[in-house]
Motif scaffolding. Structure first.
Motif, PDB file in Angstrom:
ATOM      1  N   MET A 133       0.868  -1.165  -0.159  1.00  0.00           N
ATOM      2  CA  MET A 133      -0.134  -0.079  -0.002  1.00  0.00           C
ATOM      3  C   MET A 133       0.750   1.162   0.018  1.00  0.00           C
ATOM      4  O   MET A 133       2.002   1.288   0.785  1.00  0.00           O
ATOM      5  N   GLU A 134       0.417   2.158  -0.623  1.00  0.00           N
ATOM      6  CA  GLU A 134       1.155   3.642  -0.763  1.00  0.00           C
ATOM      7  C   GLU A 134       0.918   4.363   0.468  1.00  0.00           C
ATOM      8  O   GLU A 134      -0.403   4.546   1.068  1.00  0.00           O
ATOM      9  N   THR A 135       1.943   4.799   1.310  1.00  0.00           N
ATOM     10  CA  THR A 135       1.837   5.488   2.540  1.00  0.00           C
ATOM     11  C   THR A 135       2.540   6.854   2.342  1.00  0.00           C
ATOM     12  O   THR A 135       3.501   7.185   1.390  1.00  0.00           O
ATOM     13  N   LEU A 136       2.413   7.955   3.185  1.00  0.00           N
ATOM     14  CA  LEU A 136       3.083   8.947   3.455  1.00  0.00           C
ATOM     15  C   LEU A 136       3.302   9.306   4.782  1.00  0.00           C
ATOM     16  O   LEU A 136       2.345   8.787   5.487  1.00  0.00           O
ATOM     17  N   SER A 137       4.137  10.176   5.139  1.00  0.00           N
ATOM     18  CA  SER A 137       4.361  10.437   6.631  1.00  0.00           C
ATOM     19  C   SER A 137       4.891  11.964   6.667  1.00  0.00           C
ATOM     20  O   SER A 137       5.459  12.511   5.984  1.00  0.00           O
ATOM     21  N   PHE A 138       4.494  12.522   7.817  1.00  0.00           N
ATOM     22  CA  PHE A 138       5.066  13.938   8.164  1.00  0.00           C
ATOM     23  C   PHE A 138       5.139  14.006   9.571  1.00  0.00           C
ATOM     24  O   PHE A 138       4.433  13.517  10.409  1.00  0.00           O
ATOM     25  N   LYS A 139       6.176  14.652   9.995  1.00  0.00           N
ATOM     26  CA  LYS A 139       6.737  15.089  11.294  1.00  0.00           C
ATOM     27  C   LYS A 139       7.192  16.411  11.729  1.00  0.00           C
ATOM     28  O   LYS A 139       7.911  16.762  11.034  1.00  0.00           O
ATOM     29  N   GLY A 153      -3.092  -1.201   7.957  1.00  0.00           N
ATOM     30  CA  GLY A 153      -3.864  -0.985   6.795  1.00  0.00           C
ATOM     31  C   GLY A 153      -2.515  -0.957   5.587  1.00  0.00           C
ATOM     32  O   GLY A 153      -2.604  -1.361   4.321  1.00  0.00           O
ATOM     33  N   ASP A 154      -1.233  -0.636   6.255  1.00  0.00           N
ATOM     34  CA  ASP A 154      -0.070  -0.414   5.145  1.00  0.00           C
ATOM     35  C   ASP A 154       0.452  -2.137   4.698  1.00  0.00           C
ATOM     36  O   ASP A 154       1.395  -2.076   3.896  1.00  0.00           O
ATOM     37  N   MET A 195      -7.743  -7.165  -0.512  1.00  0.00           N
ATOM     38  CA  MET A 195      -8.033  -6.838   0.711  1.00  0.00           C
ATOM     39  C   MET A 195      -8.348  -5.306   0.764  1.00  0.00           C
ATOM     40  O   MET A 195      -9.349  -4.991   1.586  1.00  0.00           O
ATOM     41  N   ALA A 196      -7.494  -4.394   0.290  1.00  0.00           N
ATOM     42  CA  ALA A 196      -7.780  -3.068   0.175  1.00  0.00           C
ATOM     43  C   ALA A 196      -9.009  -2.606  -0.288  1.00  0.00           C
ATOM     44  O   ALA A 196      -9.743  -1.967   0.342  1.00  0.00           O
ATOM     45  N   ALA A 197      -9.260  -3.193  -1.365  1.00  0.00           N
ATOM     46  CA  ALA A 197     -10.709  -2.951  -1.899  1.00  0.00           C
ATOM     47  C   ALA A 197     -11.981  -3.425  -0.961  1.00  0.00           C
ATOM     48  O   ALA A 197     -12.947  -2.703  -1.038  1.00  0.00           O
ATOM     49  N   ALA A 198     -11.587  -4.580  -0.416  1.00  0.00           N
ATOM     50  CA  ALA A 198     -12.663  -4.983   0.311  1.00  0.00           C
ATOM     51  C   ALA A 198     -12.930  -4.162   1.689  1.00  0.00           C
ATOM     52  O   ALA A 198     -13.959  -3.991   2.355  1.00  0.00           O
ATOM     53  N   ALA A 199     -11.673  -3.583   2.070  1.00  0.00           N
ATOM     54  CA  ALA A 199     -11.514  -2.503   3.221  1.00  0.00           C
ATOM     55  C   ALA A 199     -12.652  -1.289   3.063  1.00  0.00           C
ATOM     56  O   ALA A 199     -13.584  -0.936   3.941  1.00  0.00           O
TER      57      ALA A 199
END
Length: 330
Positions: A1-7, A164-165, A171-175
């Motif tokens: 799954m594509e993710t991103l983060s910010f801190k 989720g990641d 499974m993502a589509a089902a989510a």
């Protein structure tokens, strides 16, 4: 799954808030509340759904009427307060959302939130995922759902934030489908004993909405035409659409939505007048008056603002990723 983060701690003190404000500049106006701003954001992209697990301190997000008109967002947003509390303004009503409560927003309407210190799971879901079974979602803007009655939905959102990641595509589509189904069930349980936001015959309403969308080009798209083509009486049609503001109001709303979406397409070379006629308005001036009344901008101002937003985001990598994500659920 594509993710991103910010801190925020990854930035110098003077740059942390500016970076966060830039991150969200494509969808809201961000204001610091005092000098103690801090934020962490972890985002996960699902099909037609975005999830953000955020800790926020000293920040306000606002979608003004002008902002709503400029960005053409159509999706729905759920915000689950996991820890702390958040104050929200929606529909001219201010509410405090406590830990263990959910609030539902319709991004086509103005809103504002204030967070002193909280952990919040935010879910942006494409309108089609929910409206396909819940056509009155627009009328639920600002609805606060308590813990009791929304336990399964809340637990599922927490599970998505944790796991989720690592989810594969099927499974993502089902989510995504599960979030839509759980939201429908949660709202259905809430409204079963309440008349302030009634659910209507979703299947029939959506067949009629599909007919309306397919025939927006017709300026004679009257309740009489719609009832005849849908095979129900005008009385039944009026009753069915009463919770949605009426048949004529829905036709007008969908004409405006179609025009707004057309104006965001960078490759669409049609004039504003041509787009207006294609959406069923009798003239460009009629469309312009209706558009301004609905979104606070003329069609020309909206088109120019959309192009500026798209151009401004292209130079910022994480901002560009977030903008692309939101374009997918717009």
């Amino acid at each position: 799954m594509e993710t991103l983060s910010f801190k925020s701690r990854d930035y110098a003190d003077s740059g942390a808030f500016d970076a966060y404000r830039d991150l969200y500049s494509g969808g809201s106006d961000v204001t610091a509340l005092g000098a103690n701003f801090a934020a962490t954001v972890r985002g996960i992209r699902f099909p037609q759904l975005l999830l953000f697990d955020r800790t926020l301190q000293g920040v306000s997000h606002e979608r003004t009427r002008r902002r709503v008109g400029a960005d053409a967002f159509e999706h729905l947003m759920l915000q689950l307060v996991v820890e702390g509390r958040m104050m929200v303004l929606a529909g001219n009503v201010v509410r405090v959302v406590e830990a263990g409560e959910l609030v539902l927003f319709d991004l086509t309407q103005p809103q504002r939130t204030w967070t002193a210190s909280a952990r919040i799971i935010t879910v942006a879901v494409a309108r089609a995922v929910v409206v396909g079974t819940l056509p009155v979602a627009t009328d639920l803007h600002g609805t606060v759902l308590p813990r009791i009655g929304s336990e399964l939905l809340q637990d599922f959102l927490l599970s998505l934030a944790r796991n989720g990641d690592r989810t594969h595509a099927q499974m993502a589509a089902a989510a995504t489908a599960t979030v839509g189904a759980l939201l429908l069930a949660t709202l259905g349980g809430r409204t079963a004993a309440s008349e302030d936001a009634p659910l209507v015959g979703a299947a029939r309403v959506n067949l009629i909405l599909e007919f309306i969308d397919a025939n927006l080009v017709r300026p004679d798209l009257t309740p009489e035409i719609i009832s005849t083509q849908s095979g129900i009486s005008r009385t039944a049609l009026y009753r069915l659409f009463e919770p949605l503001g009426g048949v004529a109001a829905q036709v007008q709303k969908r004409r405006l939505r179609a025009m707004r979406l057309a104006l965001t397409r960078q490759g669409d070379s049609r004039s504003i007048g041509e787009i207006a006629i294609a959406c069923g308005f009798v003239s460009a001036s009629h469309a312009s008056r209706s558009f301004r009344a609905g979104f606070g901008l003329t069609p020309r101002e909206f088109r120019e603002a959309s192009l500026k937003v798209a151009g401004a985001k292209a130079a910022m990598p994480i901002d560009a990723v977030l903008q692309r994500w939101f374009d997918e659920v717009r």
